[in-house]
Motif scaffolding. Structure first.
Motif, PDB file in Angstrom:
ATOM      1  N   ASP A 183       0.888  -1.161   0.092  1.00 30.53           N
ATOM      2  CA  ASP A 183       0.033   0.189  -0.006  1.00 30.53           C
ATOM      3  C   ASP A 183       0.832   1.145  -0.138  1.00 30.53           C
ATOM      4  N   GLY A 184       0.977   2.072  -0.915  1.00 34.61           N
ATOM      5  CA  GLY A 184       1.925   3.102  -1.188  1.00 34.61           C
ATOM      6  C   GLY A 184       3.113   2.734  -1.078  1.00 34.61           C
ATOM      7  N   GLY A 185       3.589   1.471  -1.361  1.00 34.49           N
ATOM      8  CA  GLY A 185       4.748   0.921  -1.322  1.00 34.49           C
ATOM      9  C   GLY A 185       5.301   0.328  -0.217  1.00 34.49           C
ATOM     10  N   ARG A 186       4.364   0.242   0.870  1.00 36.01           N
ATOM     11  CA  ARG A 186       4.515  -0.372   2.017  1.00 36.01           C
ATOM     12  C   ARG A 186       3.955  -1.542   2.265  1.00 36.01           C
ATOM     13  N   ALA A 187       4.769  -2.649   2.460  1.00 35.81           N
ATOM     14  CA  ALA A 187       4.124  -3.921   2.625  1.00 35.81           C
ATOM     15  C   ALA A 187       3.125  -4.034   3.642  1.00 35.81           C
ATOM     16  N   ILE A 188       2.228  -4.594   3.311  1.00 40.25           N
ATOM     17  CA  ILE A 188       1.024  -4.984   4.295  1.00 40.25           C
ATOM     18  C   ILE A 188       0.619  -6.275   4.403  1.00 40.25           C
ATOM     19  N   GLY A 189       1.245  -7.255   3.671  1.00 41.78           N
ATOM     20  CA  GLY A 189       0.697  -8.777   3.773  1.00 41.78           C
ATOM     21  C   GLY A 189       1.401  -9.597   2.755  1.00 41.78           C
ATOM     22  N   ARG A 190       1.276 -10.865   2.649  1.00 37.00           N
ATOM     23  CA  ARG A 190       1.586 -11.958   1.604  1.00 37.00           C
ATOM     24  C   ARG A 190       0.603 -12.787   1.379  1.00 37.00           C
ATOM     25  N   VAL A 191       0.281 -13.124   0.002  1.00 37.85           N
ATOM     26  CA  VAL A 191      -0.741 -13.916  -0.399  1.00 37.85           C
ATOM     27  C   VAL A 191      -0.408 -15.231  -1.078  1.00 37.85           C
ATOM     28  N   TYR A 192      -0.914 -16.200  -1.167  1.00 39.84           N
ATOM     29  CA  TYR A 192      -0.313 -17.426  -1.788  1.00 39.84           C
ATOM     30  C   TYR A 192      -1.645 -17.732  -2.899  1.00 39.84           C
ATOM     31  N   LEU A 193      -1.320 -18.097  -3.865  1.00 42.01           N
ATOM     32  CA  LEU A 193      -2.430 -18.639  -4.888  1.00 42.01           C
ATOM     33  C   LEU A 193      -2.081 -19.943  -5.440  1.00 42.01           C
ATOM     34  N   ASP A 194      -3.143 -20.889  -5.051  1.00 45.07           N
ATOM     35  CA  ASP A 194      -3.017 -22.328  -5.227  1.00 45.07           C
ATOM     36  C   ASP A 194      -4.186 -22.665  -6.015  1.00 45.07           C
ATOM     37  N   MET A 195      -4.234 -22.423  -7.139  1.00 49.16           N
ATOM     38  CA  MET A 195      -5.429 -22.413  -8.161  1.00 49.16           C
ATOM     39  C   MET A 195      -5.860 -23.693  -8.782  1.00 49.16           C
ATOM     40  N   HIS A 196      -5.119 -24.760  -9.137  1.00 51.99           N
ATOM     41  CA  HIS A 196      -5.414 -25.858 -10.122  1.00 51.99           C
ATOM     42  C   HIS A 196      -5.505 -27.110  -9.167  1.00 51.99           C
ATOM     43  N   PRO A 197      -6.331 -28.115  -9.538  1.00 54.13           N
ATOM     44  CA  PRO A 197      -6.392 -29.109  -8.647  1.00 54.13           C
ATOM     45  C   PRO A 197      -5.158 -30.060  -9.071  1.00 54.13           C
ATOM     46  N   ARG A 198      -5.019 -31.063  -7.876  1.00 57.01           N
ATOM     47  CA  ARG A 198      -4.160 -31.975  -8.025  1.00 57.01           C
ATOM     48  C   ARG A 198      -4.604 -33.134  -7.080  1.00 57.01           C
ATOM     49  N   ALA A 199      -3.887 -34.288  -7.122  1.00 61.26           N
ATOM     50  CA  ALA A 199      -4.195 -35.379  -6.196  1.00 61.26           C
ATOM     51  C   ALA A 199      -4.079 -34.923  -4.625  1.00 61.26           C
TER      52      ALA A 199
END
Length: 641
Positions: free
Chosen positions: A376-392
């Motif tokens: 936000d305005g160059g300031r880190a405010i969090g981290r997110v992970y995208l795990d979007m596709h199926p697997r066993a």
């Protein structure tokens, strides 16, 4: 104190067992040590006591979140099992803490005089939770409550595991896939025996239910999907319901819904029953009309057809929408290429909330997972992970999982979006799901800057948590928003006229969709209000009243109804939150991308986390209490379409 570094996952597969020990196990050990300090007899002020409690909360949340996530997404079965054991340990520690009489006395002895409003709220909630755990009961009752809570946690994890691991298949001849899009057919070639294997995972299930002209194929795959978790989950669910009822009785409540609803917006179990009756009256006629229209069209293909089942409804919804509203779902999906939808939806969130997502090269649990820092305005405010596709072995629905609690001045919030989208063309419903689950993730990050762990992130009353996500689905219906990323293979944006037809077509079957949600709501509530001996016949009775579709014979959908674990008797949350979401939508009078309203919504609803009651947050944003009016108007659109 400097901010803690983001989570560092192992870069090598053989380092994962040690990771569980040095992160989850050590966090639980820290929590146990902090709770022991609270009982060491040292004289402390109320602020000092609450600070130690908060430190323990942070440690437990850190361990629990990581354990629950890895139990659902890690590709190695042994590692998933080890993570699940630690999730159990974290839940057991919460149970033990809530029933610790000595610890309760320490918190109860604190003097609230001089505490600020936030600390006072923490103290009140902690003492409330002690009471609800049964800490003031006899030693014998406390021991029984401890055993019941521990067993319920075990059963809940087993229930979820049985659903996650039970991927079923049917095999069909290639010609039986008539109606399926070309890209689907290309991804499903025949095997050496000349047959095509279809799974109950969403990338197979939803296209088959939506497009397959062969009713036998739709029925076969739908039946297998509705048998997920059965028969293994039959005794698991029966015991879970029975033990929850016993817990409620020991705590002095007439049933589980009454106990559970006490700390939610709705306030009481009887209010859930009242909501069911209100929605029953609102949806009965509209739903019956929708099903009659689908059945009439079904009979054109199959003379003598007597009922629409869950194996038929998606197919005939899209047939009616194509023939009567000019919306061909095959045409629509050509505009939703995953490679364009992902950055497009993320970009909408960036513009709406004034944030930025910056891709990060960091180890994760699987090579498909993408990592982004939120700034936000160059300031880190969090981290997110995208795990979007199926697997066993992976969680087979769509959800947001917290990974690390954000605590003001100490650590940034982290969360994971776990979905099962195809890598090619998406259905429009997939796009809506993306917006929905991203709504949870944004809430986790923007709300994850509270000083108190119990109020940080998605920490509002549980029956409000879906409202921000359901609100964000509205962006998936806006022509301007969709045109910013929805393009076909030639790069042409989705036409506004098509989106308008989609919106009109969406009103069809709205009554039936709401009625189906009401069915699940009533089942969730009534299973807990009076646990039945025969789950199958009880579910059949609920189906008979609420429908709206005829049940698929020889199916056991309650065994795969995962929300019965996490949500318990509170599946009503989805419709309750939808009422609020439709009301929140009314504030965007100058368009959904109005940055001023987006900022106000961010600041008044999302950023506070759980630091205020949800009803207060809604009233701050709307300038008035929430009402049913917008929801009833939305529902009425379906009756006039």
């Amino acid at each position: 104190m400097p901010l803690a570094q983001p989570t560092a996952f192992p870069a090598e597969p053989d380092a994962w067992p040690a990771y569980l020990e040095t992160t989850i196990d050590s966090a639980l050990d820290d929590a146990r040590a902090l709770l022991a300090r609270l009982k060491d007899g040292t004289a402390r002020t109320a602020t000092e006591v609450l600070d130690l409690w908060n430190d323990a909360d942070v440690a437990i949340a850190t361990a629990s979140s990581a354990a629950h996530l890895l139990a659902e997404v890690h590709p190695d079965a042994a590692l998933r099992a080890a993570a699940e054991e630690r999730a159990q340990a974290a839940e057991d520690l919460v149970t033990q803490r809530g029933l610790d009489h000595e610890l309760w006395q320490v918190l109860a002895a604190t003097d609230p005089e001089g505490l600020d409003a936030a600390a006072t709220r923490v103290r009140e909630h902690v003492l409330r939770d002690f009471r609800r755990a049964g800490v003031d009961r006899s030693p014998e009752d406390r021991e029984r409550l401890r055993a019941l809570a521990q067993r319920c946690t075990e059963l809940g994890l087993e229930f979820a595991r049985n659903i996650r691991d039970d991927v079923r298949t049917v095999r069909v001849r290639p010609e039986q896939l008539a109606g399926l899009p070309e890209d689907f057919l290309a991804e499903h070639p025949a095997d050496d025996e000349g047959l095509v294997t279809l799974t109950t995972e969403y990338p197979d299930l939803l296209p088959v239910r939506t497009y397959a002209t062969d009713p036998g194929v739709r029925l076969a795959l739908t039946r297998e999907h509705q048998r997920i978790g059965w028969p293994a989950n039959e005794p698991v669910l029966a015991e879970l319901l029975r033990l929850r009822a016993e817990r409620a009785a020991l705590l002095g409540y007439p049933d589980w819904p009454t106990y559970d609803a006490e700390v939610k917006m709705i306030g009481s179990g009887t209010a859930i029953a009242d909501l069911v009756e209100r929605l029953d009256a609102l949806t009965a006629a509209a739903s019956a009309h929708d099903v009659d229209v689908m059945l009439a069209r079904y009979r054109e293909d199959v003379p003598g057809a007597t009922a629409v089942t869950p194996a038929d409804n998606l197919f005939y919804e899209q047939v009616v929408k194509s023939e009567q509203y000019g919306v061909d779902a095959r045409e629509v999906r050509e505009y939703f290429r995953y490679e364009a939808v992902k950055p497009g939806v993320l970009g909408v969130m960036e513009r709406l909330f004034g944030i930025a997502l910056e891709r990060v090269d960091a180890p994760t649990w699987h090579e498909d997972v993408e990592v982004y820092d939120v700034t936000d305005g160059g300031r880190a405010i969090g981290r997110v992970y995208l795990d979007m596709h199926p697997r066993a072995g992976k969680f087979n629905h769509a959800a947001q999982f917290p990974l690390r609690p954000g605590i003001a001045g100490r650590s940034l919030p982290e969360g994971a979006l776990v979905c099962n989208f195809p890598t090619g063309l998406l259905e429009h419903d997939d796009v809506l799901t993306f917006f929905h689950e991203l709504g949870h993730l944004v809430h986790e990050v923007l709300g994850g800057h509270q000083p108190w762990a119990m109020f940080s992130g998605v920490a509002t009353e549980w029956d409000f948590v879906e409202a921000p996500s359901q609100l964000l689905e509205e962006w998936g219906w806006d022509a301007g928003v969709l045109a910013s990323f929805a393009t076909n293979a030639a790069g042409e944006p989705i036409p506004a006229a098509l989106v308008e037809r989609m919106r009109r077509a969406d009103a069809f079957a709205r009554g039936a969709w709401t009625r189906r949600q009401l069915n699940f709501t009533a089942l969730s509530y009534s299973l807990h209000a009076d646990p039945p001996v025969d789950l199958a016949s009880f579910t059949a009775d609920v189906d008979a009243r609420f429908g709206p579709y005829a049940p698929v014979a020889d199916s056991h959908q309650y065994a795969g109804f995962g929300h019965l674990d996490e949500y318990g008797s509170a599946y009503y949350t989805y419709l309750w939150s939808l009422v609020i979401a439709k009301d929140l939508r009314t504030a965007f009078t100058d368009g959904l991308m109005d940055p001023a309203v987006g900022r106000r919504y961010r600041e008044t609803v999302l950023e506070p986390g759980g630091s205020a009651d949800a009803a207060e947050l809604v009233e701050r944003f709307l300038g008035r209490p929430s009402s049913f009016a917008a929801f009833e108007a939305w529902l009425a659109e379906g009756t006039t379409a």
